[in-house]
Design an enzyme around this catalytic site. Sequence first.
Site, mmCIF file in Angstrom:
data_model
loop_
_atom_site.group_PDB
_atom_site.id
_atom_site.type_symbol
_atom_site.label_atom_id
_atom_site.label_comp_id
_atom_site.label_asym_id
_atom_site.label_seq_id
_atom_site.Cartn_x
_atom_site.Cartn_y
_atom_site.Cartn_z
ATOM 1 N N THR A 374 -4.702 -26.340 -21.620
ATOM 2 C CA THR A 374 -5.885 -25.570 -21.961
ATOM 3 C C THR A 374 -5.375 -24.183 -22.350
ATOM 4 O OG1 THR A 374 -7.157 -26.960 -20.483
ATOM 5 C CG2 THR A 374 -8.038 -24.765 -20.857
ATOM 6 N N GLU A 413 -11.703 -34.864 -24.354
ATOM 7 C CA GLU A 413 -12.400 -34.353 -23.175
ATOM 8 C C GLU A 413 -13.178 -35.430 -22.419
ATOM 9 O OE1 GLU A 413 -11.497 -31.136 -21.675
ATOM 10 O OE2 GLU A 413 -11.881 -30.642 -23.757
ATOM 11 N N SER A 445 -15.709 -29.800 -15.706
ATOM 12 C CA SER A 445 -14.453 -29.090 -15.992
ATOM 13 C C SER A 445 -13.937 -28.388 -14.735
ATOM 14 C CB SER A 445 -14.711 -28.051 -17.076
ATOM 15 O OG SER A 445 -13.581 -27.246 -17.292
ATOM 16 N N SER A 446 -12.667 -27.999 -14.784
ATOM 17 C CA SER A 446 -12.093 -27.129 -13.746
ATOM 18 C C SER A 446 -11.835 -25.723 -14.277
ATOM 19 C CB SER A 446 -10.760 -27.699 -13.247
ATOM 20 O OG SER A 446 -10.941 -28.959 -12.674
#
Length: 564
Positions: A374, A413, A445-446
């Site tokens: 990311t 994703e 998400s994180s």
Amino acid sequence: MRFLLLSLGLCLLLSSCREEPKINYSATKTADFSTAAVAGPHPLATKVALKVLQNGGNAIDAAVAMQFAMAVVYPRAGNIGGGGFLVYRDADGNSEALDYREQAPAAADRDMYLDEEGNVVQGLSTRGHLAVGVPGTVAGIAEMHRKHGSRPWKDLVGYSIDLAMNGYRLSQSEVGRIKRYHDDFAEFNKSTPFSDTTVVEGSLIVQPALAATLRRIRDKGAAGFYKGKTAELIVKEMKSGGGLITLEDLANYKPAWREPISKDYKEYRIISMPPSSSGGLCLAQMVEMLEPYPLSDWGFQSTPAVHTTVEAMRRAYADRAEYMGDSDFYPVPLDSLLDDDYLAGRMNDFREDSAGTSDAIVAGLEAVRESYETTHISIIDAAGNAVSITTTLNGNFGSKVMVDEGGFFLNNEMDDFSAKPGVPNMFGLIGKEANAIMPGKRMLSSMTPTIVEKDGELFLVLGAPGGSTIITAVLQTFLNVTEYGMPLAEAVNAPRFHHQYLPDVIVHEADALGNGVKEDLEKMGHQFRETKYMAVIKALQRLPEGTIVAAADRRNPDDDVKGY
Ligand code: GLY
């Protein structure tokens, strides 16, 4: 106005730069400055943000231009085919969050990655056309510009078109990556600008198809991506490989402004991303669980400090697995999860002399190397507006599918959904009903773009790539500054550990948990796995007199990227 490009830390800084003194954990990547700052993953994209700021643009203008520039020069994570999150705090202290996460296409269904026996088909959610969620990035960038931008859209997009047409030069690590992914690119694409394995360090990458797409975005705004030619190219690409995204999916995509997660910790206020990310919720839960404990008295990575922090991590990630998902589709119990009494109660079964246990229903997978791809940018402008953005394609180059004639990679994703309850995704994270696949839903998400206030004033802007380790890296960087008294560079670069409930192990860097601490923790029942891969923090800190310190992470895998 003087500026300095930091060669290794990839931070571009305005005005009055000076090197910080040497400190323990790689202090060579910091600088102080007095007006504004940008921290990001690629010097060419950071230079673009600098130009925007120098020309009087604000932090959002800089972020707009920088994100498009990253889509050109940082194609493995910078993107227009992915999604992201913005946490924004203006100079008056007003905060908001923009969710431009990808969505499941309308034709998606909860069992789409299962075989006839109900088992997850490995690779289906991570590689190729079926792994792609409806991209949110361009809509998100357009929306942040509509609301807060001050410079013309066309000018801001224009920088990236120049970069795509003039080209950028490859570093050794980028050459290595192109070679490593050659077979993946060949499997899903006729050809890409990254398909030539004869490239060497310094080779020029020119991207005319991407430039044409960016021109459509420059001329038509988000409609230049979600409608017309670009949309048609995406759908054609989907049809060629069994993907699900339709023209309607693209036309229907909308980013969402959300109330940020806000949690007080002593004299600090943490402002971070709400669902569809779990980042802000987990971070807020962990600091609340930790607040009663004397971390600073115990000391950095002392046995009790690590043990207590791990137990807070375990509990937050257990809640993540059970309760967290896209709050537009699932009733995430936000208030309960953030309730002080609930969080105090979470630590009722904490034992100071022994490790807790996670329900060992499933063994977590080893986290894979490519999952740490990311990217994060932190910006503070001269007026004091602050931007914290994390954006991603998920894996390196996402699904590896490049839109033919569009020149950009599409995300993978969909793997961030829970393909089957209790079965780990590529980060080893499990999920349940809250994060099950549904048409139009955003995958959990994180990502943890975060801004911290101290006594009501802007204090830290930080975030990171790093999959499931993002949240614990942001936590530890925050605690290193606030509890362990570290200067920012030391806080960012200090060794880290991570626990995510399942697998029930403390994942740690080789230089973490020294001086017998690991052995002490082992006696308490903790288990361990050493890793080379932890989240890569990009952070800015505003000191009381107004000076801003920037720090980049020794863990940056792109230290050799070219600034020309
Ligand atoms: N794709 C990684 C994350 O959103 O957490």
